[in-house]
Enzyme design. Structure first.
Site, short mmCIF file in Angstrom:
data_model
loop_
_atom_site.label_atom_id
_atom_site.label_comp_id
_atom_site.label_asym_id
_atom_site.label_seq_id
_atom_site.Cartn_x
_atom_site.Cartn_y
_atom_site.Cartn_z
N TYR A 138 0.69 -1.17 0.03
CA TYR A 138 0.00 0.07 0.02
C TYR A 138 1.00 1.07 -0.21
O TYR A 138 0.74 1.91 -0.73
CB TYR A 138 -0.95 -0.19 1.16
CG TYR A 138 -1.83 1.22 1.39
CD1 TYR A 138 -3.06 1.33 0.54
CD2 TYR A 138 -1.53 2.17 2.02
CE1 TYR A 138 -3.92 2.29 0.67
CE2 TYR A 138 -2.48 3.41 2.41
CZ TYR A 138 -3.60 3.32 1.62
OH TYR A 138 -4.32 4.37 1.86
N LYS A 142 0.79 4.30 -2.93
CA LYS A 142 0.70 5.74 -2.65
C LYS A 142 1.94 6.58 -3.01
O LYS A 142 1.88 7.73 -3.24
CB LYS A 142 0.42 5.84 -0.99
CG LYS A 142 -1.15 5.31 -0.99
CD LYS A 142 -2.28 5.76 -1.81
CE LYS A 142 -3.65 5.39 -1.56
NZ LYS A 142 -4.59 5.92 -2.48
#
Length: 241
Positions: A138, A142
């Protein structure tokens, strides 16, 4: 009033963002991955929102989403809000989908990419995208997304492109015990999408609660940006023009 498209607006920050912008009188286009999910925002549709359906996991459906939005008309702002925290589709949903939508949709005046403070823990390289490499996290996704926002700001000077850290807020993704303020979690996206405040009319920023912050150093690295754009062009078959 602005016409604004928000991905992943069936719940969480996307839904809150859509509801606030509708209340302020803007024309909002909401998005859900299925007709069943779109039914959960019937209250927003009843208040005048347009609805778009498509699963960001599938390239053909992403292309269809772009076509649906373009048929509604050119957007003043697009908020790339949709994202997943776990699973095999992190790169596809969090990075490839917003890239492909950016490439295929009529250019809006403003682009907002919802990032995360966790991007600072991402790996500043594309090794995770190679065959047999470790999985994209994750945080990696990002970091890539924040670099994409900066690259778009550089390549498209007539478009205001910014990334936003909404904070750790109590949504389904963030969890009920998240310590940050839910209202502040979507205020900056709304402000960047529709405000005439001089600070909101700037580009290339990484924002947290309406304040510019310094992102991971790789975000501003043009070589890293270009490597990412080249990879995304290869994955999607579309290059930013």
């Amino acid at each position: 009033m602005a016409r604004i498209f928000i991905t992943g607006s069936a719940d969480g920050l996307g839904r809150h963002t859509a509801a606030t912008l509708i209340e302020e009188g803007h024309d909002v286009v909401v998005h859900a991955r299925s007709a069943e999910r779109l039914a959960s925002v019937q209250d927003l549709l009843d208040r005048g929102a347009d609805g778009i359906v498509g699963d960001l996991v599938a390239m053909d459906q992403i292309r269809d989403i772009a076509g649906q939005v373009n048929r509604v008309g050119q957007m003043d702002a697009v908020i790339h809000n949709a994202g997943v925290l776990h699973g095999p589709d992190i790169f596809q949903v969090n990075v490839a989908a917003p890239y492909l939508l950016t490439a295929l949709m009529q250019q809006p005046r403003r682009l907002i990419y919802v990032s995360s403070g966790m991007h600072r823990g991402g790996h500043a390289g594309l090794a995770a995208l190679g065959t047999g490499a470790r999985k994209v996290t994750y945080s990696d996704s990002k970091l890539y997304l924040t670099a994409l926002a900066a690259a778009v700001a550089r390549l498209w000077p007539d478009v205001l492109s910014n990334a936003v850290d909404p904070g750790w807020v109590p949504t389904r993704m963030g969890g009920a015990g998240a310590p940050d303020d839910l209202r502040l979690g979507h205020l900056t996206q709304e402000w960047l999408a529709a405000s005439d405040d001089p600070e909101a009319l700037t580009s290339g920023g990484y924002w947290y609660h309406q304040h510019r912050e310094k992102p991971h150093p790789a975000v501003r690295d043009e070589r890293f940006q270009n490597e990412l754009l080249d990879h995304l062009a290869g994955v999607t078959g579309e290059r930013l023009r």
